[in-house]
Design a protein around this motif. Structure first.
Motif, mmCIF file in Angstrom:
data_model
loop_
_atom_site.group_PDB
_atom_site.id
_atom_site.type_symbol
_atom_site.label_atom_id
_atom_site.label_comp_id
_atom_site.label_asym_id
_atom_site.label_seq_id
_atom_site.Cartn_x
_atom_site.Cartn_y
_atom_site.Cartn_z
ATOM 1 N N ARG A 2 0.854 -1.191 0.000
ATOM 2 C CA ARG A 2 0.000 0.000 0.000
ATOM 3 C C ARG A 2 0.894 1.246 0.000
ATOM 4 O O ARG A 2 2.033 1.213 0.476
ATOM 5 C CB ARG A 2 -0.903 0.032 1.244
ATOM 6 C CG ARG A 2 -1.737 -1.195 1.447
ATOM 7 C CD ARG A 2 -2.810 -1.356 0.407
ATOM 8 N NE ARG A 2 -3.829 -0.314 0.484
ATOM 9 C CZ ARG A 2 -4.791 -0.163 -0.447
ATOM 10 N NH1 ARG A 2 -4.840 -0.962 -1.505
ATOM 11 N NH2 ARG A 2 -5.686 0.795 -0.323
ATOM 12 N N LEU A 13 -3.444 3.856 -1.402
ATOM 13 C CA LEU A 13 -3.702 3.150 -2.660
ATOM 14 C C LEU A 13 -2.760 1.965 -2.847
ATOM 15 O O LEU A 13 -1.673 1.918 -2.263
ATOM 16 C CB LEU A 13 -3.503 4.103 -3.845
ATOM 17 C CG LEU A 13 -4.361 5.380 -3.909
ATOM 18 C CD1 LEU A 13 -3.954 6.217 -5.122
ATOM 19 C CD2 LEU A 13 -5.843 5.035 -3.980
ATOM 20 N N ASP A 16 -1.317 -0.196 -8.660
ATOM 21 C CA ASP A 16 -1.924 0.181 -9.945
ATOM 22 C C ASP A 16 -2.556 1.569 -9.866
ATOM 23 O O ASP A 16 -2.455 2.367 -10.802
ATOM 24 C CB ASP A 16 -2.987 -0.837 -10.373
ATOM 25 C CG ASP A 16 -2.380 -2.212 -10.606
ATOM 26 O OD1 ASP A 16 -1.133 -2.295 -10.672
ATOM 27 O OD2 ASP A 16 -3.136 -3.190 -10.701
ATOM 28 N N ASP A 17 -3.196 1.860 -8.747
ATOM 29 C CA ASP A 17 -3.820 3.181 -8.604
ATOM 30 C C ASP A 17 -2.781 4.276 -8.405
ATOM 31 O O ASP A 17 -2.963 5.399 -8.870
ATOM 32 C CB ASP A 17 -4.828 3.163 -7.452
ATOM 33 C CG ASP A 17 -6.079 2.402 -7.855
ATOM 34 O OD1 ASP A 17 -6.654 2.731 -8.908
ATOM 35 O OD2 ASP A 17 -6.455 1.444 -7.153
ATOM 36 N N LEU A 20 -1.558 5.137 -11.838
ATOM 37 C CA LEU A 20 -2.511 5.909 -12.628
ATOM 38 C C LEU A 20 -2.817 7.275 -12.021
ATOM 39 O O LEU A 20 -3.286 8.176 -12.705
ATOM 40 C CB LEU A 20 -3.830 5.144 -12.807
ATOM 41 C CG LEU A 20 -3.748 3.767 -13.487
ATOM 42 C CD1 LEU A 20 -5.140 3.220 -13.758
ATOM 43 C CD2 LEU A 20 -2.966 3.820 -14.789
ATOM 44 N N THR A 21 -2.566 7.441 -10.734
ATOM 45 C CA THR A 21 -2.930 8.681 -10.036
ATOM 46 C C THR A 21 -1.841 9.747 -10.131
ATOM 47 O O THR A 21 -2.137 10.938 -10.204
ATOM 48 C CB THR A 21 -3.226 8.385 -8.548
ATOM 49 O OG1 THR A 21 -4.312 7.473 -8.511
ATOM 50 C CG2 THR A 21 -3.605 9.632 -7.782
ATOM 51 N N TYR A 30 3.131 10.016 -3.325
ATOM 52 C CA TYR A 30 2.971 8.690 -2.732
ATOM 53 C C TYR A 30 4.313 8.047 -2.397
ATOM 54 O O TYR A 30 5.283 8.170 -3.152
ATOM 55 C CB TYR A 30 2.168 7.778 -3.665
ATOM 56 C CG TYR A 30 0.673 7.978 -3.473
ATOM 57 C CD1 TYR A 30 0.042 7.520 -2.313
ATOM 58 C CD2 TYR A 30 -0.087 8.660 -4.415
ATOM 59 C CE1 TYR A 30 -1.310 7.732 -2.107
ATOM 60 C CE2 TYR A 30 -1.450 8.873 -4.213
ATOM 61 C CZ TYR A 30 -2.048 8.410 -3.055
ATOM 62 O OH TYR A 30 -3.390 8.619 -2.842
ATOM 63 N N SER A 66 -0.662 -6.084 -7.488
ATOM 64 C CA SER A 66 -0.963 -5.453 -8.789
ATOM 65 C C SER A 66 -1.497 -6.478 -9.781
ATOM 66 O O SER A 66 -1.092 -7.643 -9.777
ATOM 67 C CB SER A 66 0.310 -4.825 -9.364
ATOM 68 O OG SER A 66 0.144 -4.579 -10.735
ATOM 69 N N ARG A 130 -8.239 -2.304 -17.154
ATOM 70 C CA ARG A 130 -9.354 -1.501 -16.614
ATOM 71 C C ARG A 130 -10.263 -0.959 -17.704
ATOM 72 O O ARG A 130 -11.264 -0.308 -17.413
ATOM 73 C CB ARG A 130 -8.802 -0.336 -15.800
ATOM 74 C CG ARG A 130 -8.010 -0.831 -14.607
ATOM 75 C CD ARG A 130 -8.152 0.106 -13.458
ATOM 76 N NE ARG A 130 -7.480 -0.455 -12.294
ATOM 77 C CZ ARG A 130 -7.133 0.226 -11.239
ATOM 78 N NH1 ARG A 130 -7.397 1.514 -11.196
ATOM 79 N NH2 ARG A 130 -6.559 -0.358 -10.224
ATOM 80 N N ASP A 212 -10.590 14.707 -12.787
ATOM 81 C CA ASP A 212 -11.458 13.531 -12.928
ATOM 82 C C ASP A 212 -12.022 13.415 -14.337
ATOM 83 O O ASP A 212 -12.143 12.313 -14.875
ATOM 84 C CB ASP A 212 -12.599 13.606 -11.907
ATOM 85 C CG ASP A 212 -12.081 13.402 -10.494
ATOM 86 O OD1 ASP A 212 -11.000 12.798 -10.347
ATOM 87 O OD2 ASP A 212 -12.729 13.870 -9.535
ATOM 88 N N SER A 217 -2.784 11.771 -15.198
ATOM 89 C CA SER A 217 -1.699 11.054 -14.516
ATOM 90 C C SER A 217 -0.366 11.719 -14.857
ATOM 91 O O SER A 217 -0.316 12.628 -15.685
ATOM 92 C CB SER A 217 -1.662 9.583 -14.884
ATOM 93 O OG SER A 217 -0.688 8.927 -14.078
ATOM 94 N N ASN A 223 5.476 10.685 -9.794
ATOM 95 C CA ASN A 223 4.831 9.370 -9.896
ATOM 96 C C ASN A 223 5.751 8.325 -9.265
ATOM 97 O O ASN A 223 6.898 8.134 -9.703
ATOM 98 C CB ASN A 223 4.565 9.026 -11.367
ATOM 99 C CG ASN A 223 3.684 7.798 -11.508
ATOM 100 O OD1 ASN A 223 3.788 6.838 -10.736
ATOM 101 N ND2 ASN A 223 2.794 7.813 -12.481
#
Ligand SMILES: Cc1ncc(COP(=O)(O)O)c(C=O)c1O
Ligand SMILES: N[C@@H](CCOP(=O)(O)O)C(=O)O
Length: 467
Positions: A2, A13, A16-17, A20-21, A30, A66, A130, A212, A217, A223
């Motif tokens: 996580r 998250l 994978d998130d 993409l985030t 993160y 993942s 996805r 949104d 990304s 990242n």
């Protein structure tokens, strides 16, 4: 595995998130909740492995949970098969205890390819699963842009927009971005500095409805996946030089603090790294910080190493998070003060903690030219200006009995003017870019203005659902 935000309030998250985030929703970056650990025995078991096998082993724990985990060894193998050197990131000895780690054997001739060639494939794999699209927005002082556009061009599930400071990259860097003929790839020259471009990107992420609507990304080192992929070559170099049974230090040419933060992450994972020398050009905010504990923004000055012409080093926030013991509220307060006043300081105890591992170094343009010339005369190696700053930093760090590795972050042919000034010889582009000057250029030009950027992305991105 996580991931948590350095500001403490964004959702936790999985990999994978996080991929993409890009930037966390609270404006933070993160980081993994805990570091995977490699014991001395684990490290010995990794010695002698190929780059791809080592990369799979080092990155594997970060992908736990993942959707791409089973496919990951294949993806990694395919990524690095496309590099021009069998070792992917070869080491060259410059002196008794001084080594050069060449990171420029990928398609755009800079260390960014090592991570971005992988990210392009990971984006594809996760988005296909996805069944959705993404809009990537990135900022570059020259090298991230070309590597990201190359890695993402013609990928069906994404559009990519790269902002670069107009007139502040080398001509080769600019052409690498503007000659990519792909409908989904957009190079945008901004009236401003790299810091302005990075601020625009972060501001766009902060616009939640827009974020949104377009599924934003990031490809910059904000990242996490970028950092993850860059951790690998520190393992590769240190193991090749005898770690864990030999001490190794690194000198890292630094701008956005992503590369040297990846070295720090490798150390947190158990790689026995003695010291990290943070090498800057005349934009020496980090060198000043390591001397006195004060992070004070100055004006971005053009230099012979333009990719390091940066004052706001985004990834420093990840280090601050560790220094505050993972206190998101404190990191938020420091970052808010920094944006408001252009200044924050660490107390003596925290500065001492940083100094156990990190030190700063600066080299001006005449020093850079002198280092390119001296290294060529002594060893025959031709350094690009960024790598020259690194080698000078490595020489200043050298400790008897410790192998010091300097990172060669770009091919000299990306900066031919500086290299010619230093050596009298103009380095030639490798074959895959030999016709770069004949390719037609295509770019947009925008003012340093968020609304103009928003409009441009809106007009050119296909959005989330188009096929
Ligand atoms: C050639 C080169 N050297 C050094 C750097 C600085 O690296 P970082 O931004 O990861 O600190 C960059 C840009 O990132 C670069 O392109
Ligand atoms: N020097 C970089 C600046 C952006 O760095 P990143 O590692 O955060 O992408 C560049 O070449 O663009």
């Amino acid at each position: 595995m996580r991931y948590i935000s350095t500001r403490g309030t964004a959702p936790t998250l999985g990999f994978d998130d996080v991929l993409l985030t890009g930037l966390a929703r609270d404006g933070g970056l993160y980081v993994p909740e805990s570091w995977p650990c490699f014991s001395a025995e684990d490290l010995r078991a990794l010695q002698g492995k190929s780059y791809a096998d080592l990369a799979t082993a080092v990155m594997g724990p970060f992908l736990a949970g993942s959707i791409v985990l089973d496919d990951f060894p294949r993806i990694v193998r395919e990524t690095y098969a496309d590099f021009d050197h069998a070792a992917v990131t070869p080491l060259k000895q410059l002196d008794a205890d001084l080594w050069l780690l060449e990171l420029f054997h990928g398609p755009t001739l800079a260390f960014k390819d090592v991570a971005l060639q992988l990210l392009g494939r990971l984006f594809d794999a996760v988005l296909a699963h996805r069944q959705r699209r993404l809009t990537i927005v990135g900022a570059t002082s020259g090298d991230t842009g070309s590597a990201a556009l190359e890695a993402c061009r013609n990928r069906a599930n994404l559009d990519i927009f790269i902002l670069f400071p107009k007139g502040r990259t080398s001509e080769v860097q600019r052409r690498q971005m503007t000659t990519i003929a792909a409908e989904n790839a957009h190079a945008i020259a901004v009236e401003g500095t790299f810091d302005d471009c990075q601020d625009l990107v972060k501001a766009l992420f902060a616009d939640e409805p827009f974020r949104d609507e377009f599924g934003l990304s990031a490809v910059n080192s904000i990242n996490w996946a970028r950092i993850m992929a860059q951790i690998v070559y520190y393992f590769v170099a240190a193991l090749a030089l005898g770690a864990p049974d030999r001490r190794v230090s690194f000198a890292v040419p630094t701008g956005n603090f992503g590369n040297v933060y990846a070295a720090y992450a490798a150390r947190q994972m158990g790689l026995p790294i003695q010291r990290l020398q943070v090498a800057s050009n005349r934009n020496d905010i980090l060198a000043r910080f390591f001397e006195g504990g004060e992070m004070r923004i100055g004006a971005v000055e053009p230099s012979l190493s333009p990719s390091m012409d940066i004052q706001v080093s985004s990834n420093f926030e990840r280090l601050l998070f560790d220094l505050t013991g993972g206190n998101g509220a404190e990191v938020t307060a420091l970052m808010t003060a920094f944006r408001r006043d252009g200044l924050y300081s660490l107390n003596a105890q925290r500065l001492a903690q940083v100094a156990q591992v990190f030190s700063g170094f600066r080299l001006d343009d005449p020093g850079t030219i002198a280092e390119i010339r001296a290294t060529r005369a002594a060893t025959g190696e031709v350094l690009d200006p960024h790598s020259a700053v690194g080698v000078a930093a490595a020489r200043a760090l050298a400790q008897a009995g410790v192998a010091t590795v300097s990172l060669a972050c770009a091919h000299p042919a990306k900066f031919p003017d500086a290299v010619e000034e230093a050596t009298g010889h103009r380095p030639e582009l490798p074959e895959r870019l030999a016709d770069l000057y004949q390719r037609p250029e295509r770019m947009a030009e925008l003012p340093n203005d968020l609304e103009a950027l928003r409009r441009f992305v809106r007009d050119h991105a296909k959005g989330l659902t188009a096929v």
